[in-house]
Enzyme design. Structure first.
Site, PDB file in Angstrom:
ATOM      1  N   ASP A  81       0.950  -0.964  -0.069  1.00  0.00           N
ATOM      2  CA  ASP A  81       0.119  -0.074  -0.227  1.00  0.00           C
ATOM      3  C   ASP A  81       1.332   1.438   0.332  1.00  0.00           C
ATOM      4  OD1 ASP A  81       1.049  -0.330   2.333  1.00  0.00           O
ATOM      5  OD2 ASP A  81      -1.142  -0.418   3.555  1.00  0.00           O
ATOM      6  N   ASN A 150      -7.559  -2.325  14.147  1.00  0.00           N
ATOM      7  CA  ASN A 150      -8.745  -2.620  13.575  1.00  0.00           C
ATOM      8  C   ASN A 150      -9.028  -4.570  13.206  1.00  0.00           C
ATOM      9  OD1 ASN A 150      -7.577  -2.109  11.298  1.00  0.00           O
ATOM     10  ND2 ASN A 150      -9.506  -0.159  11.193  1.00  0.00           N
ATOM     11  N   HIS A 152      -7.335  -4.791  10.157  1.00  0.00           N
ATOM     12  CA  HIS A 152      -6.349  -5.083   8.822  1.00  0.00           C
ATOM     13  C   HIS A 152      -5.225  -4.914   7.779  1.00  0.00           C
ATOM     14  CE1 HIS A 152      -4.491  -0.328   9.418  1.00  0.00           C
ATOM     15  NE2 HIS A 152      -4.103  -0.810   8.747  1.00  0.00           N
ATOM     16  N   GLU A 157      -9.568  -2.211   4.644  1.00  0.00           N
ATOM     17  CA  GLU A 157     -10.100  -1.757   6.511  1.00  0.00           C
ATOM     18  C   GLU A 157     -11.126  -2.280   6.796  1.00  0.00           C
ATOM     19  OE1 GLU A 157      -8.638   0.182   9.072  1.00  0.00           O
ATOM     20  OE2 GLU A 157      -7.378   2.133   7.931  1.00  0.00           O
TER      21      GLU A 157
HETATM   22  C1  GLP Z   1      -0.722   0.372   8.822  1.00  0.00           C
HETATM   23  C2  GLP Z   1      -0.800  -0.367   6.969  1.00  0.00           C
HETATM   24  C3  GLP Z   1      -0.250  -2.178   7.782  1.00  0.00           C
HETATM   25  C4  GLP Z   1       0.768  -2.346   8.430  1.00  0.00           C
HETATM   26  C5  GLP Z   1      -0.725  -1.907  10.136  1.00  0.00           C
HETATM   27  C6  GLP Z   1       0.111  -2.076  10.839  1.00  0.00           C
HETATM   28  O1  GLP Z   1      -0.889   1.484   8.314  1.00  0.00           O
HETATM   29  N1  GLP Z   1      -0.959   0.354   6.164  1.00  0.00           N
HETATM   30  O2  GLP Z   1      -0.050  -2.565   6.164  1.00  0.00           O
HETATM   31  O3  GLP Z   1       0.626  -4.081   8.378  1.00  0.00           O
HETATM   32  O4  GLP Z   1      -1.199  -0.595   9.527  1.00  0.00           O
HETATM   33  O5  GLP Z   1       0.865  -1.061  11.290  1.00  0.00           O
HETATM   34  P1  GLP Z   1       2.243  -0.982  12.431  1.00  0.00           P
HETATM   35  O6  GLP Z   1       2.959  -2.454  12.298  1.00  0.00           O
HETATM   36  O7  GLP Z   1       2.595  -0.138  12.789  1.00  0.00           O
HETATM   37  O8  GLP Z   1       1.548  -1.779  13.728  1.00  0.00           O
END
Ligand code: GLP
Length: 257
Positions: A81, A150, A152, A157
């Site tokens: 992403d 959440n 995702h 989402e």
């Molecule tokens: C982000 C990304 C995800 C990621 C998630 C968790 O927003 N879009 O690909 O896995 O949130 O992030 P983190 O590893 O910083 O907790």
């Protein structure tokens, strides 16, 4: 470190769950997994995540590259992403993150790296082309995933349906709050992002999901033991035939293993 096999009923495949004692151990195990993939198939197509979770894994992979243990010269990568409205030079963009944490330190050829462009003028075209490039590369061999609080994956989402294709989506309020830590203020967090869709993720031949910390425990519980619903996007992984989940003890806390 402990390995659990979560038996699934009927048609559902077992899920392998590795519980590491801490973030360090989780990161090393994840790097072992990715390194093994590249050693066994040097031209692997990797799906890669951003966020805090994979930083330790990337650090380990860089170390192993520097030690001569892995060669990325034939590896192809697709990132999950990118924020809309941030160009590649923006330090908050996922392009920048990937350069800083991995690509600048290894020998993956520039033309083999794919990250959706959040500053494309025609976002729909960008999404369609990204989808096509994944297909042209023969699909993803190993998809590494983090998970949002959440549930995702990528920027897929919680929703009322699973979005199949690469698409632009609205960020959830909780995601905006969680990601505000990387920005000067919450107002600066982009509200939209491009994300690989659920289909390309589910078509990956193998999936490696990583999570650490107590704030991920609920999402992990719902992903592994909850209903398969688009309100918890990661729950669809229960339908994938080859998923390995590596957790630290805190993220595994709510699972009945
Ligand atoms: C982000 C990304 C995800 C990621 C998630 C968790 O927003 N879009 O690909 O896995 O949130 O992030 P983190 O590893 O910083 O907790």
């Amino acid at each position: 470190m402990k390995l659990f096999i979560r038996k699934k009923e009927g048609e559902l495949k077992d899920m392998k769950i590795i519980v590491a004692k801490d973030y360090e151990e989780m990161s090393k195990k994840a790097a072992d997994f990715v390194a093994a993939q590249i050693i066994l198939k040097p031209d692997s197509v990797l799906g890669l995540p951003t966020g805090s979770t994979p930083v330790g894994m990337y650090r380990e992979l860089v170390k192993r590259y520097q030690a001569g243990d892995i060669d990325f010269s034939n590896v192809v990568t697709f990132n999950l992403d990118e924020y809309c409205g941030l160009d590649a030079e923006n330090p908050q963009s996922y392009h920048y993150f990937m350069m800083e944490n991995l690509f600048a330190h290894i020998n993956v050829p520039k033309q083999n790296i794919h990250i959706p462009s959040g500053s494309a003028l025609d976002i729909q075209k960008e999404c369609d082309q990204y989808e096509q490039k994944i297909k042209d590369a023969g699909g993803i061999d190993l998809q590494v995933l983090g998970i949002g609080r959440n549930g995702h994956i990528g920027f897929n989402e919680p929703a009322t349906y699973f979005e199949a294709k690469t698409h632009m989506g609205q960020l959830d309020e909780d995601t905006i709050r969680a990601n505000a830590r990387f920005f000067n203020s919450i107002e600066e967090v982009p509200k939209k992002a491009i994300s690989m869709g659920i289909r390309a993720i589910m078509q990956a031949r193998k999936i490696l999901l990583l999570a650490n910390g107590e704030e991920k425990a609920e999402a992990i519980y719902k992903t592994v033991q909850g209903a398969i619903v688009p309100q918890v996007p990661a729950s669809i992984l229960q339908l994938h035939p080859d998923v390995v989940i590596i957790l630290d003890e805190k993220a595994a806390d709510k699972l009945s293993l």
